[in-house]
Design an enzyme around this catalytic site. Structure first.
Site, PDB file in Angstrom:
ATOM      1  N   GLU A 464       4.622 -38.731  11.819  1.00  0.00           N
ATOM      2  CA  GLU A 464       3.563 -39.102  13.270  1.00  0.00           C
ATOM      3  C   GLU A 464       4.648 -39.474  14.039  1.00  0.00           C
ATOM      4  OE1 GLU A 464       0.788 -42.865  11.651  1.00  0.00           O
ATOM      5  OE2 GLU A 464       0.311 -41.691  10.068  1.00  0.00           O
ATOM      6  N   LYS A 465       5.183 -39.726  13.895  1.00  0.00           N
ATOM      7  CA  LYS A 465       6.166 -40.418  14.960  1.00  0.00           C
ATOM      8  C   LYS A 465       6.218 -38.880  15.622  1.00  0.00           C
ATOM      9  CE  LYS A 465       7.367 -44.775  13.662  1.00  0.00           C
ATOM     10  NZ  LYS A 465       7.318 -44.951  12.714  1.00  0.00           N
ATOM     11  N   ILE A 466       6.978 -37.568  14.962  1.00  0.00           N
ATOM     12  CA  ILE A 466       7.112 -36.817  15.786  1.00  0.00           C
ATOM     13  C   ILE A 466       5.679 -36.046  16.434  1.00  0.00           C
ATOM     14  CG2 ILE A 466       6.893 -34.029  15.025  1.00  0.00           C
ATOM     15  CD1 ILE A 466       9.220 -35.284  13.124  1.00  0.00           C
TER      16      ILE A 466
END
Length: 731
Positions: A464-466
């Site tokens: 998700e952070k990516i």
DNA sequence: CGGCCGTACTG
DNA sequence: CAGTACG
DNA sequence: GCCG
């Protein structure tokens, strides 16, 4: 141990001491010769004063075939073509030495000074003369050797390989000074030309490892390297001699490669190096040791060398002509150059060199599964090889991500990893680092959560952070984290040596916010106080050149106590880093017990260097009977910056494991160790053990039996991990 | 849900 | 022993 | 944090 200390003031003493050290440094090979090896003095003087090597283009040397290494008329290829001038100076000015007779023997060593930049792995391959100015001397010896001393073309020994239409240029790149096992030795090859590709490579490697190549047979020759196709009788006939002068070592072509494999001069009387028709003198007499400094020709028995040199040699001969110049030497005898060689080949972006290094690594491990290259598919291919999941199975230079398709994402994730590192959330930190490692190997840009999830090592959270990073070029969580005050404080405190999460939390809870608060109000341990006093010092990076200076001082001092000691610079330095967090030195002495080493280092070296104000603080000294380390701080003369310095004492039997451990990096080590444990083995800084009994949790119940400790490569082999040179151990 | 490296020094 | 450190 |  120490030269008598008078009541001079400390500063003067320090200065003098360092002058002596530096004098020794510069003096290099000569000083030790005082009477010891009179027969060689001439050589060394000549060699050093007569820097000549120039591997010139064929057109300049009509008499030689294309691609020849050409020696100028001095007949000698100096192991180190730079620094000739420095060598002269101290020779006649011994005064400082008298004040430090302890250290004077240190001169035995090798020339450190000029190696300083040459050691640099990033030394550009194709720099010729332009490379010279970057070679800097240690602090107080700033001058470059007058170029008049040497032909400009020979400033850096260099081979221009004309064969490849002049396109191939192969520099001779000296290995780091402390690895120059042939330093001070003078080789004569038979036949003694570089027209044969295999032999040419042997010559190049020998020079890179410190040897000089003698053009003609003369009284300076210490070793004669005879090609396998020739026997002793032919040699004598050619030399027109009835017998050889005493003390000359006669070995076959396997010798140099094996020495490089073992990082030292190996017993020359071994059958493996026997030249047909030659009966070596009684083993003890085989020694020709002009410069025993680091190259003690120990009579340690060789470990069984598995290669069958005879068989391979012929292959090599033909293969070498394929122009794989820089690798042919390695394949020469099925024993590639040791890992210590490689640092020079990687960090630069030169593909050829990198490929070469990689290929060498592969060649050296015919047994190792060669799967590292196909691991990088997105779709987690069903490898039946569970070991692929270990980071140590894959090469990483840590640099490829800078340009890769996910470069920006990696930068942001790294910040997050650093953040978790700072707050000592070791597991999250570890996960981020592994995710980064995995992402770096991707060849396409990963911009969605789904794509990211498919990468082994990346889970939903990081995925998700990516996606967020790619969409917004930002990560809100990171901004938030950066602003958190308590985190700032903890982060600040934990950068103090000796302060971990626990202490930092206590300090923070007590209301302390600044380093100054701690200094004034907090209860500090001795080490923490030192950590605070030198907060900036310890948190700044040490340039590579400075690492070398610190190492050089330790080396000189130690060799002054006992010239047989070997000092290797480890840690990120060995991995090729341009700067390091601290200075890691591995100290060993062939044939010596750990007790002897410990006694010498703890009771003599450390006090000596402390007296001379080089070592300025002891943070952790070995106390146990089997202790093997010393942690402290060092400070160069004319500097006020303290550096963290670690000494690791290692008996020869454990050298391989110690090299592995002390080279790191930490993630790589942990990966290797985890793999070992999954295989029922145990890896630590002393060796690889098998048949380790563990209870349910993996808790160790038995020590296991030693599999390998001495040979770094064999540890890789035993674990089934493809060999990786130090600079590929960055996970 | 538990494991995630193995060791050594300090206090 | 826990904490901190080393790679 | 990720993985089995």
């Amino acid at each position: 141990m120490i030269a008598p200390q008078t009541s001079r003031d400390a500063e003067a003493k320090k200065k003098i001491g360092f002058d002596a050290l530096y004098a020794l440094d510069n003096e290099s090979d000569e000083a030790e010769d005082d009477g010891l090896l009179a027969s060689l003095q001439k050589v060394q003087g000549k060699t050093l004063g007569d820097p000549t090597i120039s591997l010139s283009r064929s057109r300049r040397t009509p008499g030689r075939p294309p691609g020849s290494l050409v020696r100028s008329k001095s007949n000698i290829i100096p192991a180190l073509s730079l620094s000739t001038q420095q060598h002269q100076k101290p020779r006649n000015t011994k005064s400082p030495l008298e004040l430090l007779n302890e250290l004077s023997a240190a001169a035995a060593a090798t020339s450190t000074s000029n190696s300083i930049v040459k050691d640099t792995p990033t030394l550009q391959h194709h720099n010729t003369v332009t490379g010279v100015p970057s070679l800097e001397k240690p602090a107080d010896d700033g001058k470059m050797p007058p170029s008049s001393a040497l032909p400009a073309s020979s400033a850096i020994p260099m081979i221009k390989n004309k064969k490849g239409k002049g396109k191939q240029v192969v520099d001779i790149k000296l290995v780091p000074e402390d690895q120059r096992i042939f330093q001070g030795l003078h080789f004569y090859f038979f036949p003694n030309s570089d027209t044969h590709p295999g032999r040419r490579q042997r010559i190049i490697k020998a020079i890179e490892y410190g040897a000089s190549w003698q053009d003609k047979f003369n009284d300076t020759v210490t070793h004669i390297i005879v090609d396998r196709d020739y026997d002793f009788e032919q040699l004598l006939k050619y030399l027109k001699l009835k017998e050889l002068p005493a003390g000359i070592v006669v070995v076959n072509e396997n010798y140099t490669a094996t020495c490089m494999d073992f990082y030292k001069l190996v017993d020359t009387s071994t059958i493996e190096f026997r030249v047909k028709g030659y009966e070596p003198p009684a083993s003890s007499a085989t020694i020709a040791q002009p410069n025993p400094s680091q190259a003690s020709e120990v009579s340690l028995q060789l470990k069984p060398v598995k290669r069958k040199a005879v068989v391979l040699s012929s292959q090599v001969t033909s293969e070498a002509s394929l122009n794989l110049v820089s690798s042919s030497a390695a394949s020469l005898s099925n024993s590639p150059a040791p890992g210590v060689l490689d640092p020079q080949q990687v960090p630069n972006k030169d593909e050829d060199e990198l490929d070469t290094a990689i290929r060498q690594a592969k060649e050296s491990h015919p047994l190792a599964s060669d799967d590292e290259d196909d691991v990088e598919g997105h779709k987690r291919r069903k490898t039946n090889n569970w070991q692929d999941k270990f980071q140590c199975m894959h090469k990483h230079t840590g640099k490829s991500g800078d340009q890769g398709p996910n470069a920006h994402t990696l930068v942001v994730l790294q910040e997050l990893a650093d953040h978790y590192d700072q707050i000592r959330d070791q597991w999250r930190c570890k996960s981020y680092r592994q995710a980064i490692s995995a992402l770096r190997k991707q060849t396409t840009k990963i911009s969605t959560k789904e794509a990211a999830m498919r990468v082994y090592g990346i889970g939903s959270s990081i995925a998700e952070k990516i996606e967020e990073i790619v969409r917004t070029t930002h990560l809100r969580k990171l901004d938030f984290a950066k602003l958190d005050e308590r985190q700032q404080i903890l982060n600040r405190f934990m950068k103090i040596y000796g302060v971990g999460l626990h202490a930092a939390e206590n300090f923070a809870s007590a209301g302390y916010k600044t380093i100054d608060d701690l200094l004034q109000k907090a209860e500090l341990t001795d080490n923490q106080r030192i950590g605070i006093d030198h907060y900036d010092d310890f948190n700044s990076r040490v340039p590579r050149a400075e690492v070398e200076k610190h190492a050089g001082i330790v080396k000189k001092a130690l060799k002054g106590l006992d010239k047989n000691y070997i000092v290797n610079t480890m840690g990120s330095y060995r991995r090729g880093a341009q700067d390091s967090g601290d200075i890691d030195l591995l100290i060993t002495k062939p044939g010596a017990s750990i007790d002897e080493i410990r006694t010498t280092v703890m009771d003599r070296l450390v006090p000596l260097l402390t007296k001379h104000k080089f070592l300025v603080a002891a943070l952790a000294q070995t106390s146990q009977a089997d202790g093997t380390k010393w942690h402290g701080a060092s400070c160069l003369p004319d500097s006020s910056t303290w550096r963290r310095i670690d000494l690791l004492l290692v008996p020869e039997e454990e050298l391989g494991a110690a090299l592995l451990y002390f080279t790191g990096n930490d993630i790589f080590n942990r990966s290797m160790r985890l793999l070992a444990s999954k295989k029922g083995m145990r890896l630590n800084q002393r060796g690889l053990y098998k048949d380790v009994l563990r209870d349910y949790g993996r808790e160790k119940l038995s020590e296991g039996t030693l599999v390998e400790g001495k040979d770094e490569r064999k540890i890789f082999e035993a674990l089934g991990v493809p060999w990786r040179p130090p600079e590929h151990r960055i996970c």
